[in-house]
Design a protein around this motif. Sequence first.
Motif, PDB file in Angstrom:
ATOM      1  N   VAL A 183      28.708  49.910  27.037  1.00 56.80           N
ATOM      2  CA  VAL A 183      28.314  48.394  28.678  1.00 56.80           C
ATOM      3  C   VAL A 183      29.671  48.632  29.161  1.00 56.80           C
ATOM      4  O   VAL A 183      29.583  48.850  30.803  1.00 56.80           O
ATOM      5  N   GLY A 184      31.341  49.654  29.195  1.00 55.02           N
ATOM      6  CA  GLY A 184      31.364  49.068  30.700  1.00 55.02           C
ATOM      7  C   GLY A 184      30.949  50.083  31.626  1.00 55.02           C
ATOM      8  O   GLY A 184      31.554  50.168  32.296  1.00 55.02           O
ATOM      9  N   PHE A 201      30.950  37.270  29.981  1.00 48.42           N
ATOM     10  CA  PHE A 201      29.832  37.807  29.248  1.00 48.42           C
ATOM     11  C   PHE A 201      29.931  36.534  28.123  1.00 48.42           C
ATOM     12  O   PHE A 201      28.782  36.046  27.001  1.00 48.42           O
ATOM     13  N   SER A 202      30.713  35.505  28.313  1.00 46.38           N
ATOM     14  CA  SER A 202      30.458  33.794  27.844  1.00 46.38           C
ATOM     15  C   SER A 202      29.390  33.780  27.966  1.00 46.38           C
ATOM     16  O   SER A 202      28.735  32.786  27.024  1.00 46.38           O
ATOM     17  N   LEU A 203      28.789  33.131  30.012  1.00 52.53           N
ATOM     18  CA  LEU A 203      27.737  32.453  30.220  1.00 52.53           C
ATOM     19  C   LEU A 203      26.504  33.118  29.214  1.00 52.53           C
ATOM     20  O   LEU A 203      25.427  32.849  28.932  1.00 52.53           O
ATOM     21  N   ILE A 204      26.916  35.040  28.608  1.00 53.80           N
ATOM     22  CA  ILE A 204      25.810  35.485  28.533  1.00 53.80           C
ATOM     23  C   ILE A 204      25.523  34.866  26.891  1.00 53.80           C
ATOM     24  O   ILE A 204      24.221  34.506  26.340  1.00 53.80           O
ATOM     25  N   GLU A 205      26.243  35.172  26.351  1.00 55.51           N
ATOM     26  CA  GLU A 205      25.878  34.373  24.958  1.00 55.51           C
ATOM     27  C   GLU A 205      25.849  33.108  25.031  1.00 55.51           C
ATOM     28  O   GLU A 205      24.990  33.063  23.979  1.00 55.51           O
ATOM     29  N   LYS A 206      26.273  32.257  25.677  1.00 54.31           N
ATOM     30  CA  LYS A 206      25.211  31.084  25.360  1.00 54.31           C
ATOM     31  C   LYS A 206      24.293  30.704  26.183  1.00 54.31           C
ATOM     32  O   LYS A 206      23.800  29.956  25.936  1.00 54.31           O
ATOM     33  N   TYR A 232      23.236  46.557  35.882  1.00 50.43           N
ATOM     34  CA  TYR A 232      23.738  44.954  35.452  1.00 50.43           C
ATOM     35  C   TYR A 232      22.643  44.546  34.513  1.00 50.43           C
ATOM     36  O   TYR A 232      22.716  43.924  33.949  1.00 50.43           O
ATOM     37  N   GLY A 233      21.236  44.642  34.995  1.00 50.07           N
ATOM     38  CA  GLY A 233      20.341  44.271  34.618  1.00 50.07           C
ATOM     39  C   GLY A 233      19.992  44.778  33.545  1.00 50.07           C
ATOM     40  O   GLY A 233      19.530  44.127  32.374  1.00 50.07           O
ATOM     41  N   ILE A 234      19.975  46.062  32.770  1.00 45.58           N
ATOM     42  CA  ILE A 234      19.662  46.668  31.858  1.00 45.58           C
ATOM     43  C   ILE A 234      21.599  46.238  30.893  1.00 45.58           C
ATOM     44  O   ILE A 234      21.024  46.382  29.428  1.00 45.58           O
ATOM     45  N   SER A 235      22.299  45.920  31.529  1.00 39.79           N
ATOM     46  CA  SER A 235      23.733  46.040  30.807  1.00 39.79           C
ATOM     47  C   SER A 235      23.495  44.845  29.998  1.00 39.79           C
ATOM     48  O   SER A 235      23.893  44.575  28.818  1.00 39.79           O
ATOM     49  N   ALA A 236      23.230  44.127  30.778  1.00 36.24           N
ATOM     50  CA  ALA A 236      22.684  42.171  30.329  1.00 36.24           C
ATOM     51  C   ALA A 236      22.482  42.287  29.281  1.00 36.24           C
ATOM     52  O   ALA A 236      22.009  41.741  27.842  1.00 36.24           O
ATOM     53  N   SER A 237      20.858  42.675  29.425  1.00 36.66           N
ATOM     54  CA  SER A 237      20.116  43.082  27.611  1.00 36.66           C
ATOM     55  C   SER A 237      20.666  43.357  26.788  1.00 36.66           C
ATOM     56  O   SER A 237      20.314  43.280  25.315  1.00 36.66           O
ATOM     57  N   TYR A 238      21.332  44.705  27.322  1.00 37.00           N
ATOM     58  CA  TYR A 238      21.842  45.846  25.933  1.00 37.00           C
ATOM     59  C   TYR A 238      22.787  45.029  25.315  1.00 37.00           C
ATOM     60  O   TYR A 238      23.038  44.727  24.312  1.00 37.00           O
ATOM     61  N   THR A 239      23.672  43.951  26.696  1.00 43.01           N
ATOM     62  CA  THR A 239      24.580  43.179  25.498  1.00 43.01           C
ATOM     63  C   THR A 239      24.390  41.881  24.322  1.00 43.01           C
ATOM     64  O   THR A 239      24.951  41.701  23.411  1.00 43.01           O
ATOM     65  N   LYS A 240      23.061  41.485  24.943  1.00 42.25           N
ATOM     66  CA  LYS A 240      22.798  40.421  24.406  1.00 42.25           C
ATOM     67  C   LYS A 240      22.216  40.797  22.899  1.00 42.25           C
ATOM     68  O   LYS A 240      22.339  39.967  21.819  1.00 42.25           O
ATOM     69  N   ARG A 241      21.822  42.302  23.084  1.00 43.03           N
ATOM     70  CA  ARG A 241      20.965  43.004  22.536  1.00 43.03           C
ATOM     71  C   ARG A 241      21.615  43.393  20.680  1.00 43.03           C
ATOM     72  O   ARG A 241      21.243  43.574  19.714  1.00 43.03           O
ATOM     73  N   HIS A 242      23.027  44.312  21.201  1.00 44.88           N
ATOM     74  CA  HIS A 242      23.859  44.888  20.498  1.00 44.88           C
ATOM     75  C   HIS A 242      24.708  44.729  19.833  1.00 44.88           C
ATOM     76  O   HIS A 242      26.072  44.688  19.379  1.00 44.88           O
ATOM     77  N   LEU A 243      26.075  43.623  21.253  1.00 40.48           N
ATOM     78  CA  LEU A 243      26.688  42.993  21.206  1.00 40.48           C
ATOM     79  C   LEU A 243      26.566  41.386  20.574  1.00 40.48           C
ATOM     80  O   LEU A 243      27.530  41.154  21.392  1.00 40.48           O
ATOM     81  N   ALA A 244      25.298  41.078  20.315  1.00 39.99           N
ATOM     82  CA  ALA A 244      25.339  39.162  20.374  1.00 39.99           C
ATOM     83  C   ALA A 244      26.620  38.928  19.146  1.00 39.99           C
ATOM     84  O   ALA A 244      26.625  39.784  18.156  1.00 39.99           O
ATOM     85  N   GLY A 245      27.029  37.626  19.463  1.00 40.62           N
ATOM     86  CA  GLY A 245      28.283  37.216  18.058  1.00 40.62           C
ATOM     87  C   GLY A 245      29.550  37.810  18.617  1.00 40.62           C
ATOM     88  O   GLY A 245      30.798  37.600  17.443  1.00 40.62           O
ATOM     89  N   LEU A 256      36.929  45.076  18.190  1.00 43.56           N
ATOM     90  CA  LEU A 256      37.163  46.362  18.930  1.00 43.56           C
ATOM     91  C   LEU A 256      37.173  47.496  18.252  1.00 43.56           C
ATOM     92  O   LEU A 256      36.215  48.350  18.997  1.00 43.56           O
ATOM     93  N   ARG A 257      37.936  48.343  17.201  1.00 41.30           N
ATOM     94  CA  ARG A 257      37.439  49.469  17.085  1.00 41.30           C
ATOM     95  C   ARG A 257      36.405  50.031  16.485  1.00 41.30           C
ATOM     96  O   ARG A 257      36.004  50.275  16.387  1.00 41.30           O
ATOM     97  N   GLN A 258      35.818  48.436  15.531  1.00 41.10           N
ATOM     98  CA  GLN A 258      34.299  48.579  15.305  1.00 41.10           C
ATOM     99  C   GLN A 258      33.145  48.620  15.948  1.00 41.10           C
ATOM    100  O   GLN A 258      32.352  49.596  15.620  1.00 41.10           O
ATOM    101  N   HIS A 259      33.175  47.791  17.260  1.00 42.41           N
ATOM    102  CA  HIS A 259      32.617  48.262  17.966  1.00 42.41           C
ATOM    103  C   HIS A 259      32.418  49.112  19.362  1.00 42.41           C
ATOM    104  O   HIS A 259      32.188  48.329  20.116  1.00 42.41           O
TER     105      HIS A 259
END
Length: 259
Positions: free
Chosen positions: A61-62, A224-229, A156-169, A51-54
């Motif tokens: 996103v919050g 967020f688990s669903l976004i990742e999967k 919500y729409g923007i944050s979902a793609s942002y999460t996938k693009r920048h917080l994947a993994g 969390l400190r790193q990212h």
Amino acid sequence: MLLASLWGASFLFMRISTVEFGPVATAAVRVSIASVFLMPILLYKGLGSQLRQHWKRVFFVGLLNSGIPFACYAFALLSITTGLSSLLNATVPMFGALVAWVWLRDRPTLSRTLGLVIGFAGVAMLAWDKASFKPDASGLSSGWAILACLLACVCYGISASYTKRHLAGLPTLVTAAGSQLGAALGLALPTWWLWPAQTPSRSAWLAVLAVGVFCTGLAYVLFFSLIEKIGPARAITVTFVVPVFAVVYGALFLSETVT
């Protein structure tokens, strides 16, 4: 289905709490409770360093996925029903698909496009006759409430793609807990300004406690688990099911009319 049932209940609990807390304070207390619920679990699992790193991206996103939308919906629920607000929430897949197409080049198939168009048309038909910018007896208008809901859906729409693009993994718990903490910090100052002069009742506190722990803390771990999967465009189609639960809850507990 579990996520849809939790998010459907969030409209009920926010409707109860926002009358006494006000929109901004309702959103702030909601995300604060969620972060208090999730952060000890995150630290127990030894994920504090991630969390400190990212933290910058997670906190952003919050604000985009919790702070702004929650305040918008709390404001809207002062003048429209939980059922209508949840129906407007069903436009999230359309905005999410458009953002994912433009940003992530995730082009929807013909069948998905047709489904999104039908869904959006249904929402528009159900909400159109409720959109009025003429103030009611309380000085509020449903038109502004509807626009607030749509702003939340765009976020919500923007944050979902942002999460996938920048917080994947990134571990789901890091994104879920960190985003709620970021939203709480972002709303802290306006909440201090807008805190209600009269102390909210016990029922309002219980409502905001329920929405914070179950409809936010637990729900965002699932989301967020669903976004990742399965990806953001598919994960946010959960909002097509949310109105079913929200309308039922509103009819059962708030005596809202099912037209």
